[in-house]
Design a protein around this motif. Structure first.
Motif, mmCIF file in Angstrom:
data_model
loop_
_atom_site.group_PDB
_atom_site.id
_atom_site.type_symbol
_atom_site.label_atom_id
_atom_site.label_comp_id
_atom_site.label_asym_id
_atom_site.label_seq_id
_atom_site.Cartn_x
_atom_site.Cartn_y
_atom_site.Cartn_z
ATOM 1 N N UNK A 1 26.078 45.092 45.341
ATOM 2 C CA UNK A 1 26.626 46.152 46.196
ATOM 3 C C UNK A 1 27.165 45.660 47.533
ATOM 4 N N UNK A 2 26.727 44.497 48.012
ATOM 5 C CA UNK A 2 27.166 44.027 49.324
ATOM 6 C C UNK A 2 28.480 43.242 49.284
ATOM 7 N N UNK A 3 29.055 43.105 48.092
ATOM 8 C CA UNK A 3 30.298 42.353 47.970
ATOM 9 C C UNK A 3 31.533 43.194 48.259
ATOM 10 N N UNK A 4 31.362 44.508 48.393
ATOM 11 C CA UNK A 4 32.488 45.419 48.613
ATOM 12 C C UNK A 4 32.136 46.393 49.730
ATOM 13 N N UNK A 5 33.125 47.081 50.317
ATOM 14 C CA UNK A 5 32.821 48.106 51.319
ATOM 15 C C UNK A 5 31.895 49.171 50.749
ATOM 16 N N UNK A 6 31.081 49.730 51.607
ATOM 17 C CA UNK A 6 30.095 50.714 51.157
ATOM 18 C C UNK A 6 30.782 51.885 50.479
ATOM 19 N N UNK A 7 30.245 52.276 49.347
ATOM 20 C CA UNK A 7 30.801 53.392 48.609
ATOM 21 C C UNK A 7 31.736 52.992 47.489
ATOM 22 N N UNK A 8 32.237 51.753 47.514
ATOM 23 C CA UNK A 8 33.111 51.287 46.440
ATOM 24 C C UNK A 8 32.284 50.806 45.253
ATOM 25 N N UNK A 9 32.926 50.753 44.082
ATOM 26 C CA UNK A 9 32.256 50.290 42.879
ATOM 27 C C UNK A 9 31.898 48.819 43.019
ATOM 28 N N UNK A 10 30.609 48.511 42.916
ATOM 29 C CA UNK A 10 30.154 47.133 43.087
ATOM 30 C C UNK A 10 30.449 46.315 41.844
ATOM 31 N N UNK A 11 30.884 45.075 42.010
ATOM 32 C CA UNK A 11 31.107 44.215 40.843
ATOM 33 C C UNK A 11 29.782 43.772 40.246
ATOM 34 N N UNK A 12 29.811 43.383 38.978
ATOM 35 C CA UNK A 12 28.626 42.784 38.383
ATOM 36 C C UNK A 12 28.401 41.414 39.019
ATOM 37 N N UNK A 13 27.209 40.880 38.800
ATOM 38 C CA UNK A 13 26.914 39.545 39.315
ATOM 39 C C UNK A 13 27.935 38.540 38.798
ATOM 40 N N UNK A 14 28.238 38.597 37.505
ATOM 41 C CA UNK A 14 29.174 37.633 36.942
ATOM 42 C C UNK A 14 30.603 37.903 37.392
ATOM 43 N N UNK A 15 30.902 39.171 37.696
ATOM 44 C CA UNK A 15 32.225 39.464 38.239
ATOM 45 C C UNK A 15 32.408 38.817 39.598
ATOM 46 N N UNK A 16 31.392 38.954 40.455
ATOM 47 C CA UNK A 16 31.447 38.326 41.777
ATOM 48 C C UNK A 16 31.419 36.809 41.656
ATOM 49 N N UNK A 17 30.597 36.310 40.735
ATOM 50 C CA UNK A 17 30.490 34.866 40.543
ATOM 51 C C UNK A 17 31.825 34.291 40.066
ATOM 52 N N UNK A 18 32.485 35.025 39.165
ATOM 53 C CA UNK A 18 33.778 34.559 38.670
ATOM 54 C C UNK A 18 34.817 34.472 39.773
ATOM 55 N N UNK A 19 34.841 35.477 40.665
ATOM 56 C CA UNK A 19 35.781 35.416 41.789
ATOM 57 C C UNK A 19 35.468 34.237 42.695
ATOM 58 N N UNK A 20 34.189 33.986 42.880
ATOM 59 C CA UNK A 20 33.754 32.855 43.703
ATOM 60 C C UNK A 20 34.234 31.531 43.109
ATOM 61 N N UNK A 21 34.102 31.383 41.783
ATOM 62 C CA UNK A 21 34.495 30.134 41.125
ATOM 63 C C UNK A 21 35.974 29.824 41.316
ATOM 64 N N UNK A 22 36.787 30.862 41.386
ATOM 65 C CA UNK A 22 38.236 30.650 41.472
ATOM 66 C C UNK A 22 38.782 30.793 42.892
ATOM 67 N N UNK A 23 37.869 30.897 43.860
ATOM 68 C CA UNK A 23 38.278 30.898 45.265
ATOM 69 C C UNK A 23 38.325 29.460 45.766
ATOM 70 N N UNK A 24 39.421 29.025 46.367
ATOM 71 C CA UNK A 24 39.459 27.658 46.924
ATOM 72 C C UNK A 24 38.345 27.465 47.937
ATOM 73 N N UNK A 25 37.662 26.311 47.908
ATOM 74 C CA UNK A 25 36.573 26.066 48.866
ATOM 75 C C UNK A 25 37.086 26.165 50.297
ATOM 76 N N UNK A 26 36.256 26.661 51.217
ATOM 77 C CA UNK A 26 36.709 26.818 52.599
ATOM 78 C C UNK A 26 36.861 25.474 53.302
ATOM 79 N N UNK A 27 37.712 25.456 54.301
ATOM 80 C CA UNK A 27 37.849 24.301 55.176
ATOM 81 C C UNK A 27 36.994 24.517 56.413
#
Length: 390
Positions: free
Chosen positions: A208-234
């Motif tokens: 639930x903390x991955x999106x603004x309050x009140x929005x549909x929260x992604x599943x753990x694997x949904x959030x994890x998948x977005x994380x995997x394909x996000x370029x690492x920060x500088x």
């Protein structure tokens, strides 16, 4: 009291008896062959104490301040992801931490909303991974700020090395009927765990903390998948987030002295010497072995914490004597949560507090602030640091 346990090891044994096999394995997992996971714990046993026998202090002070939060003892809750060990999850942990006067680090992958956790414990530090673009990361931080979070933790020690020689526990993406039927045998042989969730609702595998309050929260694997394909920060990205956040700011996952200096240079309030509990790059040395070089690199410019392998109050004291301001615990409080819920987490903190107090007494130190290297017997080859540091 039958519910009380006297060691973290006993909490671990109870957790193993009470949790479904997949849930338990997820807690004890380490990457690849588990070298780092094991070293995190075993390295503490290589450090000895140099106790005294007279002029011992009648009272001992364990209080400290981390990220502007006054704490009654130098132990904080490390952020951990979706918690399927107890129905109340992070809220129960937050209440227990509040009872003992310490702070909780809340994962952005947590199963309970940041607003509920801050209500249970105002000393909440919100943790983020670098998932999505800058604005998405900042939006999560701003939601936490609006909820009352007192600081931001940015976790960087994760390279997606999730292979395990002994096999990874199955983690469902969602709890639909088919999934519930497939996991039913594990739950049926753990009736106490199952009855708790049947009364309060089955584990929530959304974030639930991955999106603004009140929005549909992604599943753990949904959030994890977005994380995997996000370029690492500088480092420029991290500096940008620190400036936008503006308040107390911790970088978690530091193991290299050069990274510690970069964190200092961008204005980090604190750093955590951590190898993600042995779940990042295996063969990374134990956090406690890396602590002295990291602490020396930044001196008093940055608050240095340690995360990894804490099982006793004496472990905490060893970390403080080697340069840490405080420690974070993960598996220890999760085992307490699995064993006895909120009371079990409180029990773990009480065990650590007692162990710290006993160690201070034996070392003739009236305060944790007075611990030094002279209190330890350190093997010559104990510490680890990169070749460039020799």
């Amino acid at each position: 009291m039958a519910e009380w346990f006297e060691t973290v090891a006993e909490a671990h044994r109870r957790a193993r008896r009470r949790l479904p096999r997949s849930v338990y394995l997820a807690l004890v997992a380490g990457s690849e062959r588990g070298s780092t996971l094991n070293d995190n714990i075993e390295a503490f046993g290589e450090l000895g104490f140099a106790p005294r026998v007279a002029d011992l202090p009648a009272e001992r002070d364990m209080s400290t301040t981390v990220m502007d939060q006054e704490l009654s003892l130098p132990v904080l809750v490390s952020p951990t992801g979706v918690q399927a060990v107890h129905p109340e999850g992070e809220v129960a942990v937050a209440r227990a931490a509040a009872e003992v006067g310490t702070a909780i680090g809340l994962s952005s992958f947590a199963s309970r909303a940041v607003e509920d956790v801050v209500e249970a414990n105002p000393k909440t530090l919100f943790q983020v991974y670098w998932v999505g673009d800058r604005e998405k990361v900042l939006a999560r931080a701003e939601r936490a700020r609006a909820a009352g979070a007192k600081g931001l933790i940015v976790t960087l020690d994760w390279c997606f090395a999730t292979g395990r020689d002994w096999g990874s526990p199955p983690i469902p993406e969602k709890l639909d009927l088919r999934t519930k039927l497939s996991f039913a045998p594990q739950g049926l042989v753990r009736p106490r765990w199952l009855s708790g969730f049947l009364r309060h609702g089955m584990p929530d595998l959304t974030t639930p903390n991955m999106v603004p309050r009140g929005e549909q929260a992604p599943t753990f694997f949904g959030a994890y998948g977005e994380w995997m394909f996000t370029p690492p920060p500088t480092w420029e990205d991290i500096a940008w987030l620190r400036e936008r956040w503006g308040g107390p700011f911790m970088i978690k996952g530091i193991t290299h002295p050069d990274d510690a200096r970069r964190a200092r240079d961008i204005g980090a309030t604190a750093i955590s010497v951590s190898n993600h509990g042995g779940n990042n790059l295996d063969s990374t040395p134990a956090s406690i072995r890396l602590l002295p070089a990291v602490a020396d690199a930044v001196g008093d410019d940055v608050e240095v914490l340690l995360d990894g392998g804490i099982r006793r109050g004496s472990d905490v004291v060893k970390a403080l004597a080697l340069g840490a301001r405080a420690v974070l615990i993960g598996r220890a409080y999760l085992w307490g949560l699995a064993a006895e819920g909120q009371a079990g987490v409180r029990n773990v903190f009480d065990i650590l507090r007692s162990g710290i107090d006993s160690s201070l007494l034996a070392l003739a130190r009236p305060s944790i602030d007075e611990l030094t290297l002279e209190d330890l017997i350190i093997p010559r080859d104990f510490a680890r640091h990169p070749v460039s540091e020799h």
